[in-house]
Motif scaffolding. Structure first.
Motif, PDB file in Angstrom:
ATOM      1  N   PHE A  36       9.512  53.757 -11.829  1.00  0.00           N
ATOM      2  CA  PHE A  36      10.439  53.137 -10.876  1.00  0.00           C
ATOM      3  C   PHE A  36      11.775  52.892 -11.576  1.00  0.00           C
ATOM      4  O   PHE A  36      12.164  51.777 -11.874  1.00  0.00           O
ATOM      5  CB  PHE A  36       9.848  51.827 -10.334  1.00  0.00           C
ATOM      6  N   ASP A  37      12.452  53.988 -11.867  1.00  0.00           N
ATOM      7  CA  ASP A  37      13.737  53.913 -12.555  1.00  0.00           C
ATOM      8  C   ASP A  37      14.821  53.466 -11.580  1.00  0.00           C
ATOM      9  O   ASP A  37      14.572  53.274 -10.384  1.00  0.00           O
ATOM     10  CB  ASP A  37      14.095  55.257 -13.182  1.00  0.00           C
ATOM     11  N   VAL A  38      16.031  53.310 -12.090  1.00  0.00           N
ATOM     12  CA  VAL A  38      17.131  52.784 -11.284  1.00  0.00           C
ATOM     13  C   VAL A  38      17.399  53.659 -10.071  1.00  0.00           C
ATOM     14  O   VAL A  38      17.584  53.172  -8.949  1.00  0.00           O
ATOM     15  CB  VAL A  38      18.406  52.640 -12.143  1.00  0.00           C
ATOM     16  N   THR A  39      17.412  54.975 -10.261  1.00  0.00           N
ATOM     17  CA  THR A  39      17.681  55.881  -9.145  1.00  0.00           C
ATOM     18  C   THR A  39      16.598  55.776  -8.083  1.00  0.00           C
ATOM     19  O   THR A  39      16.886  55.724  -6.879  1.00  0.00           O
ATOM     20  CB  THR A  39      17.792  57.328  -9.646  1.00  0.00           C
ATOM     21  N   THR A  40      15.348  55.727  -8.506  1.00  0.00           N
ATOM     22  CA  THR A  40      14.242  55.629  -7.549  1.00  0.00           C
ATOM     23  C   THR A  40      14.321  54.341  -6.754  1.00  0.00           C
ATOM     24  O   THR A  40      14.069  54.333  -5.537  1.00  0.00           O
ATOM     25  CB  THR A  40      12.893  55.729  -8.282  1.00  0.00           C
ATOM     26  N   VAL A  41      14.681  53.239  -7.401  1.00  0.00           N
ATOM     27  CA  VAL A  41      14.829  51.960  -6.699  1.00  0.00           C
ATOM     28  C   VAL A  41      15.914  52.061  -5.631  1.00  0.00           C
ATOM     29  O   VAL A  41      15.754  51.577  -4.506  1.00  0.00           O
ATOM     30  CB  VAL A  41      15.144  50.823  -7.704  1.00  0.00           C
ATOM     31  N   HIS A  42      17.022  52.726  -5.954  1.00  0.00           N
ATOM     32  CA  HIS A  42      18.098  52.910  -4.967  1.00  0.00           C
ATOM     33  C   HIS A  42      17.620  53.760  -3.788  1.00  0.00           C
ATOM     34  O   HIS A  42      17.969  53.477  -2.636  1.00  0.00           O
ATOM     35  CB  HIS A  42      19.305  53.573  -5.633  1.00  0.00           C
ATOM     36  N   VAL A  43      16.860  54.792  -4.073  1.00  0.00           N
ATOM     37  CA  VAL A  43      16.368  55.659  -3.001  1.00  0.00           C
ATOM     38  C   VAL A  43      15.382  54.896  -2.118  1.00  0.00           C
ATOM     39  O   VAL A  43      15.426  55.005  -0.880  1.00  0.00           O
ATOM     40  CB  VAL A  43      15.711  56.928  -3.582  1.00  0.00           C
ATOM     41  N   ILE A  44      14.505  54.107  -2.723  1.00  0.00           N
ATOM     42  CA  ILE A  44      13.573  53.294  -1.928  1.00  0.00           C
ATOM     43  C   ILE A  44      14.346  52.333  -1.039  1.00  0.00           C
ATOM     44  O   ILE A  44      14.017  52.140   0.144  1.00  0.00           O
ATOM     45  CB  ILE A  44      12.587  52.542  -2.841  1.00  0.00           C
ATOM     46  N   ALA A  45      15.396  51.717  -1.572  1.00  0.00           N
ATOM     47  CA  ALA A  45      16.206  50.787  -0.780  1.00  0.00           C
ATOM     48  C   ALA A  45      16.868  51.506   0.395  1.00  0.00           C
ATOM     49  O   ALA A  45      16.940  50.972   1.504  1.00  0.00           O
ATOM     50  CB  ALA A  45      17.257  50.124  -1.668  1.00  0.00           C
ATOM     51  N   ALA A  46      17.377  52.716   0.164  1.00  0.00           N
ATOM     52  CA  ALA A  46      17.993  53.485   1.252  1.00  0.00           C
ATOM     53  C   ALA A  46      16.956  53.825   2.317  1.00  0.00           C
ATOM     54  O   ALA A  46      17.236  53.724   3.524  1.00  0.00           O
ATOM     55  CB  ALA A  46      18.620  54.758   0.691  1.00  0.00           C
ATOM     56  N   PHE A  47      15.773  54.225   1.880  1.00  0.00           N
ATOM     57  CA  PHE A  47      14.684  54.513   2.819  1.00  0.00           C
ATOM     58  C   PHE A  47      14.330  53.262   3.620  1.00  0.00           C
ATOM     59  O   PHE A  47      14.163  53.328   4.850  1.00  0.00           O
ATOM     60  CB  PHE A  47      13.474  55.013   2.036  1.00  0.00           C
ATOM     61  N   GLN A  48      14.215  52.128   2.954  1.00  0.00           N
ATOM     62  CA  GLN A  48      13.884  50.879   3.651  1.00  0.00           C
ATOM     63  C   GLN A  48      14.977  50.484   4.633  1.00  0.00           C
ATOM     64  O   GLN A  48      14.679  50.011   5.740  1.00  0.00           O
ATOM     65  CB  GLN A  48      13.661  49.767   2.626  1.00  0.00           C
ATOM     66  N   MET A  49      16.234  50.656   4.258  1.00  0.00           N
ATOM     67  CA  MET A  49      17.328  50.308   5.161  1.00  0.00           C
ATOM     68  C   MET A  49      17.257  51.115   6.441  1.00  0.00           C
ATOM     69  O   MET A  49      17.609  50.628   7.521  1.00  0.00           O
ATOM     70  CB  MET A  49      18.679  50.546   4.469  1.00  0.00           C
ATOM     71  N   HIS A  50      16.787  52.345   6.336  1.00  0.00           N
ATOM     72  CA  HIS A  50      16.664  53.219   7.501  1.00  0.00           C
ATOM     73  C   HIS A  50      15.433  52.850   8.339  1.00  0.00           C
ATOM     74  O   HIS A  50      15.540  52.735   9.566  1.00  0.00           O
ATOM     75  CB  HIS A  50      16.555  54.672   7.018  1.00  0.00           C
ATOM     76  N   TYR A  51      14.298  52.647   7.692  1.00  0.00           N
ATOM     77  CA  TYR A  51      13.039  52.508   8.422  1.00  0.00           C
ATOM     78  C   TYR A  51      12.442  51.098   8.416  1.00  0.00           C
ATOM     79  O   TYR A  51      11.521  50.832   9.194  1.00  0.00           O
ATOM     80  CB  TYR A  51      12.005  53.481   7.851  1.00  0.00           C
ATOM     81  N   ARG A  52      12.950  50.215   7.564  1.00  0.00           N
ATOM     82  CA  ARG A  52      12.509  48.821   7.576  1.00  0.00           C
ATOM     83  C   ARG A  52      13.708  47.937   7.245  1.00  0.00           C
ATOM     84  O   ARG A  52      13.786  47.331   6.180  1.00  0.00           O
ATOM     85  CB  ARG A  52      11.370  48.584   6.577  1.00  0.00           C
ATOM     86  N   PRO A  53      14.663  47.868   8.151  1.00  0.00           N
ATOM     87  CA  PRO A  53      15.943  47.213   7.828  1.00  0.00           C
ATOM     88  C   PRO A  53      15.860  45.712   7.622  1.00  0.00           C
ATOM     89  O   PRO A  53      16.818  45.125   7.121  1.00  0.00           O
ATOM     90  CB  PRO A  53      16.808  47.563   9.050  1.00  0.00           C
ATOM     91  N   GLU A  54      14.755  45.084   7.992  1.00  0.00           N
ATOM     92  CA  GLU A  54      14.660  43.641   7.777  1.00  0.00           C
ATOM     93  C   GLU A  54      14.527  43.282   6.294  1.00  0.00           C
ATOM     94  O   GLU A  54      14.795  42.148   5.904  1.00  0.00           O
ATOM     95  CB  GLU A  54      13.481  43.060   8.560  1.00  0.00           C
ATOM     96  N   ARG A  55      14.120  44.250   5.454  1.00  0.00           N
ATOM     97  CA  ARG A  55      14.072  43.990   4.010  1.00  0.00           C
ATOM     98  C   ARG A  55      14.228  45.312   3.278  1.00  0.00           C
ATOM     99  O   ARG A  55      13.375  46.190   3.389  1.00  0.00           O
ATOM    100  CB  ARG A  55      12.765  43.305   3.619  1.00  0.00           C
ATOM    101  N   PHE A  56      15.310  45.429   2.534  1.00  0.00           N
ATOM    102  CA  PHE A  56      15.579  46.683   1.816  1.00  0.00           C
ATOM    103  C   PHE A  56      15.979  46.356   0.380  1.00  0.00           C
ATOM    104  O   PHE A  56      17.072  46.638  -0.071  1.00  0.00           O
ATOM    105  CB  PHE A  56      16.648  47.525   2.528  1.00  0.00           C
ATOM    106  N   ASP A  57      15.029  45.779  -0.346  1.00  0.00           N
ATOM    107  CA  ASP A  57      15.270  45.352  -1.716  1.00  0.00           C
ATOM    108  C   ASP A  57      14.934  46.414  -2.750  1.00  0.00           C
ATOM    109  O   ASP A  57      15.121  46.203  -3.955  1.00  0.00           O
ATOM    110  CB  ASP A  57      14.469  44.082  -2.014  1.00  0.00           C
ATOM    111  N   GLY A  58      14.438  47.560  -2.325  1.00  0.00           N
ATOM    112  CA  GLY A  58      14.118  48.630  -3.261  1.00  0.00           C
ATOM    113  C   GLY A  58      12.783  48.475  -3.958  1.00  0.00           C
ATOM    114  O   GLY A  58      12.425  49.307  -4.805  1.00  0.00           O
ATOM    115  N   ARG A  59      12.015  47.452  -3.610  1.00  0.00           N
ATOM    116  CA  ARG A  59      10.710  47.245  -4.228  1.00  0.00           C
ATOM    117  C   ARG A  59       9.649  48.079  -3.508  1.00  0.00           C
ATOM    118  O   ARG A  59       9.582  48.101  -2.279  1.00  0.00           O
ATOM    119  CB  ARG A  59      10.314  45.761  -4.186  1.00  0.00           C
ATOM    120  N   ALA A  60       8.836  48.753  -4.265  1.00  0.00           N
ATOM    121  CA  ALA A  60       7.767  49.568  -3.697  1.00  0.00           C
ATOM    122  C   ALA A  60       6.613  48.657  -3.299  1.00  0.00           C
ATOM    123  O   ALA A  60       5.945  48.081  -4.155  1.00  0.00           O
ATOM    124  CB  ALA A  60       7.298  50.598  -4.720  1.00  0.00           C
TER     125      ALA A  60
END
Length: 260
Positions: A221-245
């Motif tokens: 879970f490197d820095v880039t992966t955390v950013h990508v997870i956050a972008a995914f969450q913002m799109h599909y789970r916008p109530e929480r997009f902290d980048g945590r898996a």
């Protein structure tokens, strides 16, 4: 007479050469082609309408369309056959530098402001969303664009961009056929499994890449992966997009990738 013959000979040669110029035969059109336009990318402008128009027509960036705020007027700024400068360094579904293969739609909005109580995001107006859906239907009538290829700037450039933000109505657009959205029952079923056994970083990276995101396959879970997870969450789970898996994010990913 000798002088006339002297000039006439080269002239006849020149005319003969002109008459033998090749013609283009267009009687064998190939069926093996598709449209340049494969993606539609949504943005917000972070500026007022006058400032947005100035930046998008005489600045260093551009977009094919701009949607105003009050009223939500539709402006076409770049012909669809031309490449607008809206995506920058970007990647989706293995395609890079999406300016060459996408339409860019900007929506007038301040985006967000940071204050003493945290970040405040600004909602889009109902008129803006209605204008956007009208525009997307018009675009769809002319191009065969995969529903998965309606994306946000944050999806294709998660290290650089946040637009169109967590208040963008992705679920509503998916219901109109512009994007995809997971089935709630499927998400709940997968979440029960992942609550017990959360997938690894490798699993998250593979699933995100399958969905379309550009993500490194480091197994961490490197820095880039955390950013990508956050972008995914913002799109599909916008109530929480902290980048945590977490289990819910994993369940949404699984449900999306299982869709046909």
């Amino acid at each position: 007479m000798k002088l006339l013959r002297y000039f006439a000979a080269p002239l006849l040669i020149l005319l003969a050469a002109c008459s033998s110029e090749p013609k283009i035969d267009k009687s064998f059109p190939s069926a093996n082609h598709d449209s340049r336009i494969q993606f539609v990318v949504m943005h917000y402008t972070s500026a007022s309408l006058p400032r947005s128009l100035a930046l998008l027509t005489h600045g260093e960036v551009s977009a094919h369309y701009l949607i105003g705020d009050n009223p939500p007027t539709l402006y076409q700024l770049v012909d669809e056959n031309q490449r607008a400068w809206h995506a920058g360094e970007s990647e989706w579904a293995g395609r890079t530098w999406l300016n060459s293969s996408s339409l860019g739609i900007e929506i007038v909005s301040p985006g967000y402001t940071d204050g003493p109580n945290g970040r405040v995001w600004y909602p889009y107006t109902e008129g803006q969303i209605n204008s956007l859906i009208y525009l997307l239907k018009d675009i769809r009538s002319r191009y065969k664009i995969d529903p998965r290829s309606y994306v946000g700037h944050s999806d294709i450039a998660p290290l650089r961009k946040l637009d169109p933000g967590p208040l963008f109505p992705w679920k509503r657009l998916a219901q109109e056929g512009f994007g995809i959205w997971p089935d709630a029952n499927e998400v709940a079923r997968y979440k029960a499994r992942f609550d017990v056994n959360l997938p690894s970083a490798t699993w998250f990276q593979q699933q995100l890449a399958q969905l379309g995101y550009a993500v490194p396959q480091t197994g961490e879970f490197d820095v880039t992966t955390v950013h990508v997870i956050a972008a995914f969450q913002m799109h599909y789970r916008p109530e929480r997009f902290d980048g945590r898996a977490d289990a819910q994010s994993a369940a949404i990913l699984q449900a999306l990738n299982n869709m046909k």
